[in-house]
Design a protein around this motif. Structure first.
Motif, PDB file in Angstrom:
ATOM      1  N   GLY A 138       0.761  -1.481  -0.129  1.00  0.00           N
ATOM      2  CA  GLY A 138       0.163   0.052  -0.007  1.00  0.00           C
ATOM      3  C   GLY A 138       0.918   1.381  -0.073  1.00  0.00           C
ATOM      4  N   TYR A 139       1.241   1.426  -1.269  1.00  0.00           N
ATOM      5  CA  TYR A 139       2.344   2.806  -1.307  1.00  0.00           C
ATOM      6  C   TYR A 139       1.714   3.876  -2.224  1.00  0.00           C
ATOM      7  CZ  TYR A 139       6.613   0.788   0.793  1.00  0.00           C
ATOM      8  OH  TYR A 139       7.654   0.424   1.585  1.00  0.00           O
ATOM      9  N   SER A 140       1.544   3.602  -3.269  1.00  0.00           N
ATOM     10  CA  SER A 140       1.205   4.502  -4.234  1.00  0.00           C
ATOM     11  C   SER A 140      -0.570   5.072  -3.942  1.00  0.00           C
ATOM     12  CB  SER A 140       1.010   3.987  -5.816  1.00  0.00           C
ATOM     13  OG  SER A 140       2.483   3.798  -6.219  1.00  0.00           O
ATOM     14  N   GLU A 141      -0.687   6.227  -4.458  1.00  0.00           N
ATOM     15  CA  GLU A 141      -2.032   6.860  -4.090  1.00  0.00           C
ATOM     16  C   GLU A 141      -2.243   7.699  -5.335  1.00  0.00           C
ATOM     17  OE1 GLU A 141      -1.532   7.497   0.815  1.00  0.00           O
ATOM     18  OE2 GLU A 141      -2.095   9.239  -0.719  1.00  0.00           O
ATOM     19  N   PRO A 142      -3.561   8.087  -5.597  1.00  0.00           N
ATOM     20  CA  PRO A 142      -3.984   8.979  -6.824  1.00  0.00           C
ATOM     21  C   PRO A 142      -3.069  10.160  -6.778  1.00  0.00           C
ATOM     22  CG  PRO A 142      -5.919   8.309  -5.831  1.00  0.00           C
ATOM     23  CD  PRO A 142      -4.669   7.672  -4.827  1.00  0.00           C
ATOM     24  N   GLY A 143      -2.470  10.819  -5.739  1.00  0.00           N
ATOM     25  CA  GLY A 143      -1.745  11.901  -5.924  1.00  0.00           C
ATOM     26  C   GLY A 143      -0.327  11.618  -5.529  1.00  0.00           C
ATOM     27  N   ALA A 144       0.117  10.462  -5.369  1.00  0.00           N
ATOM     28  CA  ALA A 144       1.568   9.881  -5.075  1.00  0.00           C
ATOM     29  C   ALA A 144       1.909   8.682  -5.598  1.00  0.00           C
ATOM     30  CB  ALA A 144       1.469   9.940  -3.449  1.00  0.00           C
ATOM     31  N   GLY A 145       2.548   8.824  -6.988  1.00  0.00           N
ATOM     32  CA  GLY A 145       2.781   7.352  -7.527  1.00  0.00           C
ATOM     33  C   GLY A 145       4.274   7.391  -7.451  1.00  0.00           C
ATOM     34  N   SER A 146       5.099   8.098  -8.501  1.00  0.00           N
ATOM     35  CA  SER A 146       6.389   8.009  -8.195  1.00  0.00           C
ATOM     36  C   SER A 146       7.105   8.760  -7.085  1.00  0.00           C
ATOM     37  CB  SER A 146       7.066   8.225  -9.538  1.00  0.00           C
ATOM     38  OG  SER A 146       6.766   7.145 -10.571  1.00  0.00           O
ATOM     39  N   ASP A 147       6.093  10.042  -6.892  1.00  0.00           N
ATOM     40  CA  ASP A 147       6.609  10.823  -5.749  1.00  0.00           C
ATOM     41  C   ASP A 147       5.723  10.348  -4.568  1.00  0.00           C
ATOM     42  OD1 ASP A 147       7.408  12.852  -4.272  1.00  0.00           O
ATOM     43  OD2 ASP A 147       5.758  14.254  -5.081  1.00  0.00           O
ATOM     44  N   LEU A 148       6.437   9.276  -3.902  1.00  0.00           N
ATOM     45  CA  LEU A 148       5.838   8.573  -3.033  1.00  0.00           C
ATOM     46  C   LEU A 148       5.985   9.262  -1.475  1.00  0.00           C
ATOM     47  CD1 LEU A 148       4.800   5.845  -1.629  1.00  0.00           C
ATOM     48  CD2 LEU A 148       7.282   5.476  -1.316  1.00  0.00           C
ATOM     49  N   ALA A 149       6.611  10.241  -1.506  1.00  0.00           N
ATOM     50  CA  ALA A 149       6.724  11.114  -0.325  1.00  0.00           C
ATOM     51  C   ALA A 149       5.536  12.105  -0.143  1.00  0.00           C
ATOM     52  CB  ALA A 149       7.755  11.986  -0.048  1.00  0.00           C
ATOM     53  N   ALA A 150       4.771  12.077  -1.283  1.00  0.00           N
ATOM     54  CA  ALA A 150       3.289  13.070  -1.228  1.00  0.00           C
ATOM     55  C   ALA A 150       2.154  12.250  -0.939  1.00  0.00           C
ATOM     56  CB  ALA A 150       3.097  13.370  -2.595  1.00  0.00           C
ATOM     57  N   VAL A 151       2.258  10.933  -0.103  1.00  0.00           N
ATOM     58  CA  VAL A 151       1.200  10.121   0.396  1.00  0.00           C
ATOM     59  C   VAL A 151       0.366  10.985   1.377  1.00  0.00           C
ATOM     60  CG1 VAL A 151       2.356   8.028   0.012  1.00  0.00           C
ATOM     61  CG2 VAL A 151       2.542   9.201   2.327  1.00  0.00           C
ATOM     62  N   SER A 152      -0.886  10.723   1.393  1.00  0.00           N
ATOM     63  CA  SER A 152      -1.940  11.679   2.097  1.00  0.00           C
ATOM     64  C   SER A 152      -2.647  10.655   3.207  1.00  0.00           C
ATOM     65  CB  SER A 152      -2.649  12.487   1.332  1.00  0.00           C
ATOM     66  OG  SER A 152      -3.518  12.057   0.248  1.00  0.00           O
ATOM     67  N   THR A 153      -2.656   9.429   2.783  1.00  0.00           N
ATOM     68  CA  THR A 153      -3.622   8.547   3.629  1.00  0.00           C
ATOM     69  C   THR A 153      -3.184   8.588   5.099  1.00  0.00           C
ATOM     70  OG1 THR A 153      -4.019   6.799   2.060  1.00  0.00           O
ATOM     71  CG2 THR A 153      -3.886   6.036   4.266  1.00  0.00           C
ATOM     72  N   ARG A 154      -4.275   8.734   5.946  1.00  0.00           N
ATOM     73  CA  ARG A 154      -4.110   9.029   7.345  1.00  0.00           C
ATOM     74  C   ARG A 154      -4.075   7.878   8.130  1.00  0.00           C
ATOM     75  NH1 ARG A 154      -7.875  12.354   5.459  1.00  0.00           N
ATOM     76  NH2 ARG A 154      -9.548  11.339   6.682  1.00  0.00           N
ATOM     77  N   ALA A 155      -3.451   8.042   9.100  1.00  0.00           N
ATOM     78  CA  ALA A 155      -3.556   6.932  10.367  1.00  0.00           C
ATOM     79  C   ALA A 155      -3.471   7.457  11.536  1.00  0.00           C
ATOM     80  CB  ALA A 155      -2.223   5.903  10.077  1.00  0.00           C
ATOM     81  N   VAL A 156      -4.409   7.251  12.301  1.00  0.00           N
ATOM     82  CA  VAL A 156      -4.470   8.006  13.706  1.00  0.00           C
ATOM     83  C   VAL A 156      -4.727   6.810  14.680  1.00  0.00           C
ATOM     84  CG1 VAL A 156      -6.097   9.557  15.171  1.00  0.00           C
ATOM     85  CG2 VAL A 156      -5.730  10.044  12.849  1.00  0.00           C
ATOM     86  N   LEU A 157      -3.895   7.076  15.834  1.00  0.00           N
ATOM     87  CA  LEU A 157      -3.887   6.080  16.960  1.00  0.00           C
ATOM     88  C   LEU A 157      -4.931   6.502  17.849  1.00  0.00           C
ATOM     89  CD1 LEU A 157      -2.452   3.826  18.146  1.00  0.00           C
ATOM     90  CD2 LEU A 157      -0.864   5.029  19.345  1.00  0.00           C
ATOM     91  N   ASP A 158      -5.964   5.455  17.958  1.00  0.00           N
ATOM     92  CA  ASP A 158      -7.269   5.424  18.972  1.00  0.00           C
ATOM     93  C   ASP A 158      -6.313   4.855  20.163  1.00  0.00           C
ATOM     94  OD1 ASP A 158      -9.406   5.143  20.352  1.00  0.00           O
ATOM     95  OD2 ASP A 158     -10.755   4.696  18.583  1.00  0.00           O
ATOM     96  N   GLU A 159      -5.987   5.433  21.037  1.00  0.00           N
ATOM     97  CA  GLU A 159      -5.310   4.895  22.331  1.00  0.00           C
ATOM     98  C   GLU A 159      -6.536   4.255  23.094  1.00  0.00           C
ATOM     99  OE1 GLU A 159      -3.088   7.750  24.249  1.00  0.00           O
ATOM    100  OE2 GLU A 159      -1.718   8.191  22.577  1.00  0.00           O
ATOM    101  N   GLY A 160      -7.659   4.723  22.984  1.00  0.00           N
ATOM    102  CA  GLY A 160      -8.693   4.077  24.045  1.00  0.00           C
ATOM    103  C   GLY A 160      -9.109   2.674  23.260  1.00  0.00           C
ATOM    104  N   ASP A 161      -8.983   2.404  22.059  1.00  0.00           N
ATOM    105  CA  ASP A 161      -9.240   0.912  21.573  1.00  0.00           C
ATOM    106  C   ASP A 161      -7.786   0.288  21.026  1.00  0.00           C
ATOM    107  OD1 ASP A 161     -11.989   1.208  21.694  1.00  0.00           O
ATOM    108  OD2 ASP A 161     -12.226   2.011  19.691  1.00  0.00           O
ATOM    109  N   GLY A 162      -6.683   1.089  21.255  1.00  0.00           N
ATOM    110  CA  GLY A 162      -5.558   0.394  21.042  1.00  0.00           C
ATOM    111  C   GLY A 162      -5.274  -0.102  19.559  1.00  0.00           C
ATOM    112  N   GLU A 163      -5.933   0.988  18.863  1.00  0.00           N
ATOM    113  CA  GLU A 163      -5.939   0.576  17.239  1.00  0.00           C
ATOM    114  C   GLU A 163      -5.493   1.779  16.449  1.00  0.00           C
ATOM    115  OE1 GLU A 163      -9.097  -3.042  16.634  1.00  0.00           O
ATOM    116  OE2 GLU A 163      -9.897  -0.946  16.567  1.00  0.00           O
ATOM    117  N   TRP A 164      -4.790   1.462  15.401  1.00  0.00           N
ATOM    118  CA  TRP A 164      -4.712   2.551  14.452  1.00  0.00           C
ATOM    119  C   TRP A 164      -5.887   2.537  13.384  1.00  0.00           C
ATOM    120  CZ3 TRP A 164      -0.681   5.959  14.290  1.00  0.00           C
ATOM    121  CH2 TRP A 164       0.385   5.581  14.971  1.00  0.00           C
TER     122      TRP A 164
END
Length: 397
Positions: A138-164
């Motif tokens: 799960g690397y490439s995105e519609p706005g981040a193909g070869s320019d991988l550093a532009a990824v925008s998919t978000r990951a938030v740690l829900d500490e209450g549930d202990g899950e990303w």
């Protein structure tokens, strides 16, 4: 016009014995029901006999022919680069079917061995080795193909549930529809940009927050996918490396991608070239002096490509991986174009059902993407210019 069967240092006595061992094993086992799998799979053909190829891959695992370079303590055979190269060469020469576990075995496994926790290694390495769990990237995105550093998919740690919790979209995800897990590069620090604030996460795909949509390709297959993440979840422990350190882990994984299996790829290219030369002889295309000259030039370019591939494995040359990608991608794309010229007018029609492509038509169509996926030619040249030649960095908006 023939390509060399072997390029590089001659086998040692031990290596020669190993070459004989794998050659004999393949000759013994690629028979009966398995013989029907010869030549199946690979780029543009990943839809072919998926279940049967997975069963074959498990047979390889049962006999110790997976994870050859992994340390013994992690379930591998601890073989060095030379013997790994021999395996990939002989496997390709036997026309054995494309394995289904490349992303897990060649990429994620070594990454977990280097960066993963003992718990992650114990959880995932046995399943990768035995081909019980398949992985996608799960690397490439519609706005981040070869320019991988532009990824925008978000990951938030829900500490209450202990899950990303992940939200975003990945695209061109190879074999996601056949996979059990995906390793994901996601932005875990709000307000971060480029390669800062990214994390490398392991995500189970069988959940409501994940939607996988195959993309129909010009070849007629659908090995690539869009993956939509809407509140997708994975345990807090499913992070490889530290939070925010995902870029380093992701780049290390890509380094494993350009390892010894590239020599097996070269043997596959060699077979395609030799088969095309045979076709040109049979249908008279080789009598055309211009086309004959182009085929001869392509054969010479193949020899140089092989030498460069061997050199890149034996010498730590800055930018060698980028040069290799530029060379093989352009060479393979031009091979597809040559195939259409050798076929002549017949390249424009199919002989079976509607859009029932032959191997050369499929090669031509799929190889158009060679200079794009895995880092486009433009990206490779930019990396060489900035990181190897020290030229001013490209301006980014």
């Amino acid at each position: 016009m023939t390509a060399a069967a072997h390029v590089g240092p001659a086998d040692t006595t031990a290596d020669a014995a190993f070459r004989t061992e794998i050659r004999d094993w393949l000759a013994e086992h690629l028979t009966g029901e398995w013989a029907a799998l010869k030549g199946l799979g690979g780029p543009g053909r990943e839809h072919e006999a998926v279940d049967a190829r997975r069963a074959w891959n498990r047979l390889l695992a049962e006999h110790g022919w997976t994870c050859l370079g992994w340390p013994v303590e992690h379930g591998g055979r601890g073989l060095g680069p030379a013997q790994q190269v021999i395996f990939h060469e002989e496997y390709a020469r036997a026309d054995a079917p494309q394995t289904v576990n490349h992303l897990g075995e060649q990429l994620l496994g070594p990454t977990l061995i280097e960066f993963g926790t003992p718990e992650q290694q114990q959880r995932f390495l046995p399943g990768i080795r035995a081909v019980d769990e398949l992985w996608c990237q799960g690397y490439s995105e519609p706005g981040a193909g070869s320019d991988l550093a532009a990824v925008s998919t978000r990951a938030v740690l829900d500490e209450g549930d202990g899950e990303w919790v992940l939200d975003g979209q990945k695209v061109w995800t190879s074999l996601a529809h056949e996979s059990d897990w995906m390793f994901v590069l996601a932005r875990s620090e709000p307000g971060s940009s480029r390669h800062h604030g990214l994390s490398f996460l392991l995500l189970p795909l069988d959940q409501d927050g994940v939607e996988i949509r195959p993309i129909e390709q010009i070849t007629g297959g659908s090995e690539f996918n869009e993956v939509f993440l809407t509140g997708a979840r994975t345990a807090a422990s499913m992070i490889v490396g530290a939070p925010g350190d995902g870029w380093r882990v992701a780049m290390a994984l890509l380094g494993f991608e350009r390892g010894v299996s590239v020599l097996g790829q070269q043997v596959g290219f060699e077979r395609e070239l030799q088969d095309l030369l045979a076709l040109a002889r049979d249908n008279g295309a080789l009598d055309d002096p211009v086309l004959r000259d182009r085929l001869a030039r392509h054969s010479a370019e193949f020899e140089m490509m092989r030498v460069n591939a061997v050199r890149s494995l034996t010498a730590a040359t800055p930018g060698a991986d980028n040069v290799a990608k530029l060379v093989w991608a352009g060479w393979h794309r031009r091979l597809g174009e040559l195939a259409m010229e050798v076929l002549g007018a017949g390249s424009l029609t199919t002989s079976g059902a509607t859009y029932d492509l032959d191997r050369w038509q499929r090669l031509f169509l799929f190889s158009r993407a060679d200079t794009l996926y895995g880092g486009s030619d433009e990206i490779q040249r930019t990396i060489l210019a900035e990181r190897v030649l020290g030229l001013p960095k490209e301006a980014r908006g």
